[in-house]
Design an enzyme around this catalytic site. Structure first.
Site, PDB file in Angstrom:
ATOM      1  N   ARG A   1      -6.245 -38.843   5.933  1.00 40.62           N
ATOM      2  CA  ARG A   1      -6.841 -37.846   5.036  1.00 40.62           C
ATOM      3  C   ARG A   1      -8.143 -38.320   4.406  1.00 40.62           C
ATOM      4  NH1 ARG A   1      -2.330 -35.191   1.904  1.00 40.62           N
ATOM      5  NH2 ARG A   1      -3.026 -36.468   0.175  1.00 40.62           N
TER       6      ARG A   1
ATOM      7  N   HIS B   1      10.750 -52.583  16.359  1.00 42.48           N
ATOM      8  CA  HIS B   1       9.891 -53.735  16.677  1.00 42.48           C
ATOM      9  C   HIS B   1      10.700 -54.960  17.103  1.00 42.48           C
ATOM     10  CE1 HIS B   1      10.599 -55.149  12.540  1.00 42.48           C
ATOM     11  NE2 HIS B   1      10.129 -56.315  12.921  1.00 42.48           N
TER      12      HIS B   1
ATOM     13  N   LYS C   1      10.053 -58.316  20.244  1.00 47.03           N
ATOM     14  CA  LYS C   1      10.027 -59.767  20.011  1.00 47.03           C
ATOM     15  C   LYS C   1      10.331 -60.502  21.311  1.00 47.03           C
ATOM     16  CE  LYS C   1      11.465 -59.527  15.180  1.00 47.03           C
ATOM     17  NZ  LYS C   1      10.542 -60.251  14.310  1.00 47.03           N
TER      18      LYS C   1
ATOM     19  N   GLU D   1      16.763 -63.097   5.639  1.00 46.85           N
ATOM     20  CA  GLU D   1      15.372 -63.091   5.184  1.00 46.85           C
ATOM     21  C   GLU D   1      15.280 -63.747   3.814  1.00 46.85           C
ATOM     22  OE1 GLU D   1      13.017 -59.421   6.491  1.00 46.85           O
ATOM     23  OE2 GLU D   1      14.911 -58.605   5.792  1.00 46.85           O
TER      24      GLU D   1
ATOM     25  N   HIS E   1      17.684 -52.487  14.078  1.00 46.33           N
ATOM     26  CA  HIS E   1      17.472 -53.814  14.654  1.00 46.33           C
ATOM     27  C   HIS E   1      18.780 -54.524  15.047  1.00 46.33           C
ATOM     28  CE1 HIS E   1      13.591 -52.947  13.139  1.00 46.33           C
ATOM     29  NE2 HIS E   1      13.737 -53.446  11.937  1.00 46.33           N
TER      30      HIS E   1
ATOM     31  N   LYS F   1      18.490 -59.829   2.255  1.00 47.38           N
ATOM     32  CA  LYS F   1      17.218 -60.249   1.658  1.00 47.38           C
ATOM     33  C   LYS F   1      17.496 -61.355   0.654  1.00 47.38           C
ATOM     34  CE  LYS F   1      14.851 -56.428   3.019  1.00 47.38           C
ATOM     35  NZ  LYS F   1      14.039 -56.659   4.209  1.00 47.38           N
TER      36      LYS F   1
END
Ligand code: BG6
Length: 477
Positions: free
Chosen positions: A46, A172, A176, A210, A234, A325
Protein backbone atom coordinates in the site's frame (compact mmCIF):
# COMPACT_ATOMS: atom_id res chain seq x y z
CA UNK A 1 22.38 -22.91 -12.89
CA UNK A 2 19.95 -20.03 -13.52
CA UNK A 3 16.26 -20.81 -13.45
CA UNK A 4 14.00 -19.73 -16.31
CA UNK A 5 13.28 -16.04 -16.66
CA UNK A 6 10.66 -14.81 -14.19
CA UNK A 7 8.66 -11.89 -12.86
CA UNK A 8 8.11 -12.37 -9.14
CA UNK A 9 5.66 -10.04 -7.43
CA UNK A 10 5.86 -9.79 -3.65
CA UNK A 11 2.61 -8.55 -2.14
CA UNK A 12 3.42 -7.24 1.31
CA UNK A 13 6.91 -6.27 0.16
CA UNK A 14 7.29 -3.67 2.91
CA UNK A 15 6.54 -6.25 5.61
CA UNK A 16 8.67 -8.18 8.03
CA UNK A 17 8.87 -11.47 6.14
CA UNK A 18 9.92 -9.74 2.92
CA UNK A 19 12.61 -7.83 4.78
CA UNK A 20 13.94 -10.68 6.87
CA UNK A 21 13.65 -13.64 4.55
CA UNK A 22 12.39 -13.13 1.04
CA UNK A 23 14.63 -10.27 -0.15
CA UNK A 24 17.84 -11.51 1.54
CA UNK A 25 17.07 -15.00 0.23
CA UNK A 26 16.65 -13.77 -3.33
CA UNK A 27 19.88 -11.83 -3.00
CA UNK A 28 21.76 -14.97 -2.00
CA UNK A 29 20.38 -16.79 -5.02
CA UNK A 30 21.56 -13.86 -7.14
CA UNK A 31 25.05 -14.22 -5.67
CA UNK A 32 24.87 -17.94 -6.47
CA UNK A 33 24.18 -17.01 -10.11
CA UNK A 34 20.65 -18.36 -10.20
CA UNK A 35 18.70 -15.23 -11.03
CA UNK A 36 18.41 -14.71 -14.81
CA UNK A 37 19.71 -11.39 -16.14
CA UNK A 38 16.29 -10.05 -17.09
CA UNK A 39 14.30 -11.36 -14.11
CA UNK A 40 12.17 -8.82 -12.27
CA UNK A 41 11.29 -8.76 -8.58
CA UNK A 42 8.41 -6.39 -8.09
CA UNK A 43 7.46 -5.23 -4.63
CA UNK A 44 3.80 -4.41 -4.13
CA UNK A 45 2.21 -2.89 -1.06
CA UNK A 46 0.00 0.00 0.00
CA UNK A 47 2.86 2.39 0.73
CA UNK A 48 3.18 5.03 -2.00
CA UNK A 49 6.77 4.99 -3.19
CA UNK A 50 8.72 4.63 -6.43
CA UNK A 51 11.17 1.99 -7.62
CA UNK A 52 14.16 3.82 -6.15
CA UNK A 53 12.63 4.19 -2.72
CA UNK A 54 11.83 0.48 -2.65
CA UNK A 55 15.35 -0.36 -3.78
CA UNK A 56 16.70 1.67 -0.87
CA UNK A 57 14.33 -0.12 1.50
CA UNK A 58 15.34 -3.52 0.12
CA UNK A 59 18.99 -2.59 0.34
CA UNK A 60 18.65 -1.71 4.03
CA UNK A 61 16.85 -5.00 4.70
CA UNK A 62 19.46 -7.09 2.87
CA UNK A 63 22.31 -5.27 4.61
CA UNK A 64 20.72 -5.86 8.01
CA UNK A 65 19.25 -9.35 7.72
CA UNK A 66 21.48 -10.78 5.01
CA UNK A 67 24.60 -9.34 6.69
CA UNK A 68 25.83 -7.84 3.44
CA UNK A 69 28.25 -4.96 3.09
CA UNK A 70 26.44 -1.73 2.22
CA UNK A 71 28.92 -0.76 -0.46
CA UNK A 72 28.83 -4.14 -2.21
CA UNK A 73 28.78 -3.87 -6.02
CA UNK A 74 26.99 -7.20 -6.25
CA UNK A 75 24.22 -5.82 -4.07
CA UNK A 76 23.93 -2.78 -6.34
CA UNK A 77 23.65 -5.12 -9.34
CA UNK A 78 20.95 -7.13 -7.61
CA UNK A 79 18.90 -4.03 -6.78
CA UNK A 80 18.52 -3.32 -10.52
CA UNK A 81 16.20 -6.32 -10.69
CA UNK A 82 13.81 -4.67 -8.24
CA UNK A 83 10.80 -2.52 -8.97
CA UNK A 84 7.76 -1.35 -7.05
CA UNK A 85 4.08 -0.82 -7.63
CA UNK A 86 1.80 0.72 -5.06
CA UNK A 87 -1.27 -1.47 -4.79
CA UNK A 88 -4.40 -1.47 -2.73
CA UNK A 89 -5.46 -5.09 -2.21
CA UNK A 90 -9.04 -4.05 -1.59
CA UNK A 91 -9.32 -1.31 -4.18
CA UNK A 92 -8.57 -1.05 -7.89
CA UNK A 93 -5.57 1.27 -7.69
CA UNK A 94 -2.26 0.04 -9.07
CA UNK A 95 -3.44 -3.13 -10.79
CA UNK A 96 -3.22 -1.79 -14.34
CA UNK A 97 0.26 -0.56 -13.59
CA UNK A 98 1.22 -4.01 -12.28
CA UNK A 99 -0.18 -5.64 -15.39
CA UNK A 100 1.87 -3.38 -17.63
CA UNK A 101 5.04 -4.45 -15.84
CA UNK A 102 4.53 -8.19 -16.34
CA UNK A 103 6.40 -9.54 -19.36
CA UNK A 104 4.92 -12.07 -21.74
CA UNK A 105 6.96 -15.25 -21.90
CA UNK A 106 8.38 -14.99 -18.36
CA UNK A 107 7.18 -17.16 -15.49
CA UNK A 108 4.79 -15.18 -13.32
CA UNK A 109 4.78 -15.83 -9.60
CA UNK A 110 2.91 -13.89 -6.91
CA UNK A 111 3.99 -14.16 -3.32
CA UNK A 112 1.10 -13.40 -0.95
CA UNK A 113 3.14 -12.21 2.01
CA UNK A 114 0.08 -10.59 3.54
CA UNK A 115 -2.62 -11.39 6.10
CA UNK A 116 -4.71 -14.37 4.95
CA UNK A 117 -7.80 -12.17 5.08
CA UNK A 118 -6.42 -10.49 1.92
CA UNK A 119 -5.81 -13.69 -0.09
CA UNK A 120 -9.27 -13.54 -1.62
CA UNK A 121 -8.91 -9.88 -2.64
CA UNK A 122 -5.53 -10.47 -4.25
CA UNK A 123 -6.68 -13.57 -6.12
CA UNK A 124 -9.79 -11.84 -7.35
CA UNK A 125 -7.92 -8.75 -8.57
CA UNK A 126 -5.27 -10.80 -10.34
CA UNK A 127 -8.03 -12.60 -12.20
CA UNK A 128 -10.21 -9.56 -12.91
CA UNK A 129 -7.37 -7.45 -14.27
CA UNK A 130 -6.26 -10.30 -16.50
CA UNK A 131 -2.91 -10.53 -14.75
CA UNK A 132 -3.16 -14.20 -13.85
CA UNK A 133 -3.58 -17.08 -16.24
CA UNK A 134 -3.30 -20.86 -16.08
CA UNK A 135 0.47 -20.72 -15.70
CA UNK A 136 0.60 -18.17 -12.91
CA UNK A 137 1.95 -19.44 -9.60
CA UNK A 138 0.95 -18.10 -6.23
CA UNK A 139 2.78 -18.56 -2.97
CA UNK A 140 1.06 -18.39 0.39
CA UNK A 141 2.41 -18.50 3.90
CA UNK A 142 1.32 -19.83 7.21
CA UNK A 143 -0.83 -19.33 9.18
CA UNK A 144 -3.00 -21.11 6.64
CA UNK A 145 -6.19 -20.76 8.65
CA UNK A 146 -6.64 -21.18 12.37
CA UNK A 147 -8.84 -24.26 12.21
CA UNK A 148 -10.32 -26.62 9.65
CA UNK A 149 -13.21 -24.33 8.71
CA UNK A 150 -11.03 -21.28 8.05
CA UNK A 151 -8.40 -23.33 6.17
CA UNK A 152 -11.16 -24.84 4.06
CA UNK A 153 -12.52 -21.37 3.33
CA UNK A 154 -9.06 -20.11 2.32
CA UNK A 155 -8.59 -23.07 0.02
CA UNK A 156 -11.98 -22.39 -1.53
CA UNK A 157 -11.14 -18.72 -2.12
CA UNK A 158 -7.84 -19.58 -3.79
CA UNK A 159 -9.34 -22.35 -5.86
CA UNK A 160 -11.93 -20.03 -7.30
CA UNK A 161 -9.13 -18.54 -9.38
CA UNK A 162 -6.26 -21.04 -9.28
CA UNK A 163 -5.79 -24.75 -9.72
CA UNK A 164 -4.07 -26.74 -6.99
CA UNK A 165 -0.99 -27.07 -9.26
CA UNK A 166 -0.65 -23.29 -9.16
CA UNK A 167 -0.79 -22.91 -5.37
CA UNK A 168 2.43 -23.15 -3.36
CA UNK A 169 1.72 -23.30 0.39
CA UNK A 170 4.94 -22.72 2.27
CA UNK A 171 5.97 -24.59 5.38
CA UNK A 172 9.52 -23.33 5.73
CA UNK A 173 10.56 -26.46 7.65
CA UNK A 174 10.30 -28.39 4.39
CA UNK A 175 12.88 -26.06 2.89
CA UNK A 176 15.46 -26.82 5.56
CA UNK A 177 18.36 -28.86 4.22
CA UNK A 178 18.30 -31.43 7.00
CA UNK A 179 14.59 -31.92 6.76
CA UNK A 180 15.07 -32.88 3.14
CA UNK A 181 17.94 -35.01 4.28
CA UNK A 182 15.48 -37.07 6.30
CA UNK A 183 14.12 -38.37 3.04
CA UNK A 184 17.60 -39.04 1.68
CA UNK A 185 18.57 -40.93 4.84
CA UNK A 186 15.43 -43.01 4.74
CA UNK A 187 15.08 -43.69 1.05
CA UNK A 188 18.61 -43.60 -0.35
CA UNK A 189 20.06 -46.13 2.12
CA UNK A 190 19.12 -49.72 2.60
CA UNK A 191 20.36 -49.76 6.18
CA UNK A 192 17.53 -48.05 7.99
CA UNK A 193 14.34 -48.77 6.13
CA UNK A 194 14.01 -52.48 7.01
CA UNK A 195 14.13 -51.53 10.70
CA UNK A 196 11.85 -48.52 10.34
CA UNK A 197 8.73 -50.00 11.93
CA UNK A 198 7.17 -50.84 15.25
CA UNK A 199 8.78 -54.28 15.33
CA UNK A 200 12.17 -52.62 15.80
CA UNK A 201 11.45 -49.04 16.85
CA UNK A 202 10.52 -48.52 20.49
CA UNK A 203 9.55 -44.87 20.14
CA UNK A 204 10.36 -41.64 18.33
CA UNK A 205 10.99 -38.23 19.90
CA UNK A 206 10.67 -35.04 17.92
CA UNK A 207 11.90 -31.90 19.64
CA UNK A 208 11.85 -28.32 18.41
CA UNK A 209 13.15 -26.22 21.28
CA UNK A 210 13.63 -22.48 20.96
CA UNK A 211 15.32 -19.97 23.24
CA UNK A 212 13.36 -16.98 21.92
CA UNK A 213 10.17 -15.83 23.61
CA UNK A 214 7.19 -14.12 22.05
CA UNK A 215 8.16 -10.52 22.82
CA UNK A 216 7.37 -8.33 19.83
CA UNK A 217 4.87 -10.73 18.28
CA UNK A 218 2.65 -11.38 21.28
CA UNK A 219 -0.47 -10.10 19.59
CA UNK A 220 -0.21 -12.80 16.92
CA UNK A 221 1.14 -15.52 19.17
CA UNK A 222 -1.30 -15.07 22.00
CA UNK A 223 -4.18 -15.92 19.66
CA UNK A 224 -2.27 -18.86 18.29
CA UNK A 225 -0.19 -20.81 20.81
CA UNK A 226 2.26 -23.62 20.18
CA UNK A 227 -0.26 -26.06 18.70
CA UNK A 228 -1.37 -23.72 15.95
CA UNK A 229 2.02 -22.06 15.52
CA UNK A 230 4.26 -25.14 15.43
CA UNK A 231 2.44 -28.46 15.78
CA UNK A 232 -0.23 -28.22 13.09
CA UNK A 233 2.43 -27.40 10.51
CA UNK A 234 6.15 -27.85 11.20
CA UNK A 235 5.97 -30.68 13.74
CA UNK A 236 3.35 -32.48 11.69
CA UNK A 237 5.54 -32.28 8.61
CA UNK A 238 8.49 -33.75 10.49
CA UNK A 239 6.30 -36.52 11.83
CA UNK A 240 5.05 -37.29 8.33
CA UNK A 241 8.53 -37.50 6.84
CA UNK A 242 9.58 -39.95 9.55
CA UNK A 243 6.44 -42.04 9.48
CA UNK A 244 5.39 -42.12 5.83
CA UNK A 245 5.66 -45.10 3.50
CA UNK A 246 8.23 -44.83 0.70
CA UNK A 247 6.67 -42.79 -2.12
CA UNK A 248 7.07 -44.41 -5.53
CA UNK A 249 8.99 -41.35 -6.72
CA UNK A 250 10.26 -38.06 -5.32
CA UNK A 251 7.51 -36.16 -7.04
CA UNK A 252 4.97 -33.76 -5.57
CA UNK A 253 1.86 -35.86 -5.45
CA UNK A 254 3.64 -39.12 -4.67
CA UNK A 255 5.26 -37.57 -1.60
CA UNK A 256 2.20 -35.63 -0.51
CA UNK A 257 -0.10 -38.63 -0.90
CA UNK A 258 2.07 -40.55 1.55
CA UNK A 259 2.20 -37.68 4.04
CA UNK A 260 -1.56 -37.32 3.90
CA UNK A 261 -2.01 -41.01 4.74
CA UNK A 262 0.03 -40.52 7.91
CA UNK A 263 -2.04 -37.53 9.02
CA UNK A 264 -5.24 -39.44 8.39
CA UNK A 265 -3.94 -42.36 10.45
CA UNK A 266 -3.25 -40.23 13.55
CA UNK A 267 -5.35 -41.37 16.47
CA UNK A 268 -7.38 -38.70 18.23
CA UNK A 269 -5.43 -37.46 21.22
CA UNK A 270 -6.53 -38.45 24.74
CA UNK A 271 -6.53 -35.61 27.30
CA UNK A 272 -3.78 -37.36 29.26
CA UNK A 273 -1.51 -37.37 26.21
CA UNK A 274 -0.91 -33.66 26.10
CA UNK A 275 0.89 -31.24 28.40
CA UNK A 276 0.77 -27.52 27.84
CA UNK A 277 3.19 -25.11 29.42
CA UNK A 278 3.71 -21.38 29.71
CA UNK A 279 7.04 -19.81 30.62
CA UNK A 280 7.11 -17.78 33.75
CA UNK A 281 9.36 -14.97 34.79
CA UNK A 282 12.65 -15.66 36.51
CA UNK A 283 15.03 -13.20 38.10
CA UNK A 284 16.64 -12.43 34.76
CA UNK A 285 13.86 -13.00 32.27
CA UNK A 286 10.28 -11.84 31.79
CA UNK A 287 7.47 -14.36 31.67
CA UNK A 288 5.08 -15.18 28.85
CA UNK A 289 2.27 -12.97 30.13
CA UNK A 290 4.69 -10.01 30.23
CA UNK A 291 5.94 -10.71 26.70
CA UNK A 292 2.43 -11.27 25.36
CA UNK A 293 1.15 -8.26 27.30
CA UNK A 294 -1.82 -10.25 28.50
CA UNK A 295 -1.75 -11.01 32.23
CA UNK A 296 -4.66 -13.47 32.04
CA UNK A 297 -3.42 -15.41 29.02
CA UNK A 298 -3.88 -19.20 28.99
CA UNK A 299 -2.03 -19.57 25.69
CA UNK A 300 0.59 -22.33 25.66
CA UNK A 301 4.17 -21.45 24.78
CA UNK A 302 5.11 -25.13 25.18
CA UNK A 303 3.40 -28.34 24.31
CA UNK A 304 4.32 -32.00 24.64
CA UNK A 305 2.24 -34.72 23.02
CA UNK A 306 2.14 -38.46 22.80
CA UNK A 307 0.94 -39.34 19.34
CA UNK A 308 -0.12 -42.72 18.03
CA UNK A 309 -0.36 -43.69 14.40
CA UNK A 310 -2.94 -46.31 13.59
CA UNK A 311 -1.45 -48.30 10.79
CA UNK A 312 0.47 -51.54 10.31
CA UNK A 313 3.88 -49.95 10.37
CA UNK A 314 3.51 -47.98 13.59
CA UNK A 315 1.03 -49.87 15.71
CA UNK A 316 2.44 -49.77 19.25
CA UNK A 317 5.23 -47.26 18.60
CA UNK A 318 4.44 -43.86 20.14
CA UNK A 319 5.77 -40.61 18.74
CA UNK A 320 6.50 -38.03 21.43
CA UNK A 321 6.50 -34.45 20.20
CA UNK A 322 7.51 -31.34 22.11
CA UNK A 323 8.12 -27.77 21.18
CA UNK A 324 8.43 -24.61 23.21
CA UNK A 325 9.71 -21.08 23.52
CA UNK A 326 12.20 -19.79 26.09
CA UNK A 327 13.74 -23.17 26.67
CA UNK A 328 17.31 -23.67 27.77
CA UNK A 329 18.75 -24.25 24.30
CA UNK A 330 17.85 -23.91 20.65
CA UNK A 331 17.79 -27.38 19.31
CA UNK A 332 15.68 -29.35 16.87
CA UNK A 333 16.15 -33.04 16.50
CA UNK A 334 14.47 -36.32 15.78
CA UNK A 335 15.53 -39.32 17.83
CA UNK A 336 14.58 -42.85 16.90
CA UNK A 337 15.06 -45.26 19.75
CA UNK A 338 15.22 -48.84 18.59
CA UNK A 339 14.25 -51.83 20.70
CA UNK A 340 16.79 -53.70 22.74
CA UNK A 341 18.14 -56.90 21.21
CA UNK A 342 15.81 -59.76 22.14
CA UNK A 343 18.45 -61.77 23.95
CA UNK A 344 21.93 -61.09 25.26
CA UNK A 345 24.67 -63.65 24.75
CA UNK A 346 27.03 -61.68 27.02
CA UNK A 347 27.35 -61.93 30.77
CA UNK A 348 27.87 -58.19 31.00
CA UNK A 349 25.56 -56.93 33.72
CA UNK A 350 23.82 -54.18 31.83
CA UNK A 351 23.51 -56.17 28.62
CA UNK A 352 23.22 -54.39 25.30
CA UNK A 353 21.41 -51.05 25.28
CA UNK A 354 18.99 -49.93 22.62
CA UNK A 355 20.47 -48.33 19.53
CA UNK A 356 19.45 -44.78 18.93
CA UNK A 357 19.56 -42.71 15.77
CA UNK A 358 19.47 -38.96 16.28
CA UNK A 359 19.01 -36.64 13.35
CA UNK A 360 19.94 -33.09 14.31
CA UNK A 361 18.04 -30.52 12.31
CA UNK A 362 19.58 -27.41 13.84
CA UNK A 363 22.07 -26.24 14.90
CA UNK A 364 25.07 -28.38 13.93
CA UNK A 365 23.10 -30.47 11.46
CA UNK A 366 24.09 -34.08 11.46
CA UNK A 367 23.41 -37.63 12.50
CA UNK A 368 24.41 -39.66 15.49
CA UNK A 369 23.94 -43.41 15.71
CA UNK A 370 24.57 -45.02 19.07
CA UNK A 371 26.01 -48.51 18.80
CA UNK A 372 27.28 -51.08 21.29
CA UNK A 373 30.92 -52.15 21.23
CA UNK A 374 33.26 -53.98 23.53
CA UNK A 375 34.89 -51.80 26.13
CA UNK A 376 38.60 -51.82 25.30
CA UNK A 377 40.95 -53.67 27.66
CA UNK A 378 41.53 -57.11 29.08
CA UNK A 379 38.64 -56.99 31.55
CA UNK A 380 36.49 -59.51 29.69
CA UNK A 381 33.50 -58.89 27.48
CA UNK A 382 32.22 -55.58 28.84
CA UNK A 383 29.85 -53.65 26.65
CA UNK A 384 29.69 -49.94 26.13
CA UNK A 385 27.69 -47.65 23.92
CA UNK A 386 29.49 -45.21 21.65
CA UNK A 387 28.26 -42.63 19.14
CA UNK A 388 28.91 -42.81 15.43
CA UNK A 389 28.68 -39.08 15.11
CA UNK A 390 28.61 -37.16 11.90
CA UNK A 391 28.20 -33.47 11.36
CA UNK A 392 27.05 -32.75 7.82
CA UNK A 393 29.27 -29.68 7.66
CA UNK A 394 32.40 -31.74 8.46
CA UNK A 395 31.41 -34.62 6.24
CA UNK A 396 30.75 -32.33 3.30
CA UNK A 397 33.74 -30.10 3.97
CA UNK A 398 31.51 -27.09 4.30
CA UNK A 399 31.27 -24.64 7.17
CA UNK A 400 27.55 -24.25 6.67
CA UNK A 401 27.71 -20.71 5.30
CA UNK A 402 26.81 -21.91 1.82
CA UNK A 403 23.79 -23.85 2.96
CA UNK A 404 20.80 -22.21 1.36
CA UNK A 405 18.22 -20.89 3.76
CA UNK A 406 14.81 -22.57 3.62
CA UNK A 407 13.19 -19.60 1.88
CA UNK A 408 15.80 -19.38 -0.85
CA UNK A 409 15.33 -22.97 -1.73
CA UNK A 410 11.55 -22.79 -1.69
CA UNK A 411 11.30 -19.62 -3.78
CA UNK A 412 13.51 -21.18 -6.43
CA UNK A 413 11.32 -24.30 -6.35
CA UNK A 414 8.32 -22.09 -7.12
CA UNK A 415 10.08 -20.72 -10.18
CA UNK A 416 11.08 -24.23 -11.22
CA UNK A 417 7.50 -25.35 -10.77
CA UNK A 418 8.34 -28.05 -8.26
CA UNK A 419 5.67 -28.51 -5.59
CA UNK A 420 7.25 -31.44 -3.73
CA UNK A 421 8.23 -29.33 -0.73
CA UNK A 422 4.94 -27.46 -0.50
CA UNK A 423 1.79 -28.48 1.29
CA UNK A 424 -1.23 -29.55 -0.66
CA UNK A 425 -4.63 -28.20 0.34
CA UNK A 426 -5.95 -31.55 1.57
CA UNK A 427 -2.85 -32.08 3.67
CA UNK A 428 -3.30 -28.78 5.49
CA UNK A 429 -6.97 -29.49 6.07
CA UNK A 430 -6.27 -33.00 7.39
CA UNK A 431 -3.75 -31.55 9.83
CA UNK A 432 -6.33 -29.08 11.12
CA UNK A 433 -8.92 -31.83 11.35
CA UNK A 434 -6.59 -33.59 13.78
CA UNK A 435 -5.62 -30.54 15.86
CA UNK A 436 -9.11 -28.95 15.99
CA UNK A 437 -10.53 -31.24 18.73
CA UNK A 438 -7.37 -30.77 20.79
CA UNK A 439 -7.70 -26.99 20.59
CA UNK A 440 -11.46 -27.02 21.15
CA UNK A 441 -11.19 -29.19 24.27
CA UNK A 442 -8.65 -26.78 25.69
CA UNK A 443 -10.53 -23.64 24.79
CA UNK A 444 -13.67 -25.08 26.38
CA UNK A 445 -11.84 -25.78 29.63
CA UNK A 446 -10.58 -23.49 32.36
CA UNK A 447 -7.33 -25.33 32.96
CA UNK A 448 -4.20 -23.21 33.02
CA UNK A 449 -0.99 -24.24 31.29
CA UNK A 450 1.74 -25.70 33.50
CA UNK A 451 4.27 -23.04 34.44
CA UNK A 452 7.94 -23.52 33.59
CA UNK A 453 10.85 -21.22 34.23
CA UNK A 454 12.14 -19.25 31.28
CA UNK A 455 15.43 -20.90 30.36
CA UNK A 456 14.46 -24.35 31.68
CA UNK A 457 13.66 -27.59 29.85
CA UNK A 458 9.90 -27.13 30.08
CA UNK A 459 7.27 -28.10 32.62
CA UNK A 460 7.77 -31.01 35.05
CA UNK A 461 4.47 -32.45 33.94
CA UNK A 462 5.95 -33.13 30.50
CA UNK A 463 8.50 -35.45 32.10
CA UNK A 464 5.68 -37.53 33.48
CA UNK A 465 4.25 -38.01 30.00
CA UNK A 466 7.34 -40.12 29.33
CA UNK A 467 8.02 -41.54 32.77
CA UNK A 468 4.67 -43.26 32.98
CA UNK A 469 5.73 -45.20 29.86
CA UNK A 470 9.15 -45.94 31.39
CA UNK A 471 10.83 -43.68 28.92
CA UNK A 472 12.59 -40.35 29.21
CA UNK A 473 13.02 -37.27 27.11
CA UNK A 474 16.43 -36.55 25.71
CA UNK A 475 18.11 -33.62 27.33
CA UNK A 476 17.64 -30.25 25.71
CA UNK A 477 21.09 -28.74 25.32
C1 BG6 B 1 7.59 -20.05 12.70
C2 BG6 B 1 6.85 -19.79 13.97
O1 BG6 B 1 6.75 -20.63 11.75
O2 BG6 B 1 8.69 -20.91 12.96
C3 BG6 B 1 7.76 -19.20 15.03
O3 BG6 B 1 5.76 -18.89 13.73
C4 BG6 B 1 8.98 -20.06 15.20
O4 BG6 B 1 7.07 -19.05 16.26
C5 BG6 B 1 9.64 -20.38 13.87
O5 BG6 B 1 9.90 -19.36 16.03
C6 BG6 B 1 10.76 -21.38 14.03
O6 BG6 B 1 11.47 -21.47 12.84
P1 BG6 B 1 13.03 -21.79 12.80
O7 BG6 B 1 13.35 -21.84 11.35
O8 BG6 B 1 13.73 -20.70 13.55
O9 BG6 B 1 13.19 -23.12 13.49
Amino acid sequence: IPVDDFDLVIFGATGDLAHRKILPGLYRRFVAGQIPKTAQIIGAARTEQDDDAFRAEAKAAIVEFGKVDEGSDTLADFLRHLGYVSIDAKGDGGWDELKSRMRAGAIHAFYFSVAPSLFGDLAEHLARFGIADDHTRIVVEKPFGRDLASAHALNAVLREHFKEEQIYRIDHYLGKETVQNLMAVRFANILFEPLWKSEYVDHVQITVAETVGVAGRGSYYDKSGAIRDMVQNHMMQLLCLIAMEPPYHFDPDAVRDEKLKVIRALEPLEPGDIVRGQYQATEDAPGYTDDAENPASRTESYVALKVRISNWRWQGTPFYLRTGKKLRARTSEIAITFKEPPHSIFDDEGGPKANELVIRLQPNEGMNLKVMIKEPGPGGMRLTQVPLDMSFADALGDDGTDMPDAYERLIMDVIRGNQTLFMRGDEVEAAWAWTDPIIEAWEGSKIRPEPYDAGSSGPEEALRLMHRDNRRWREIR
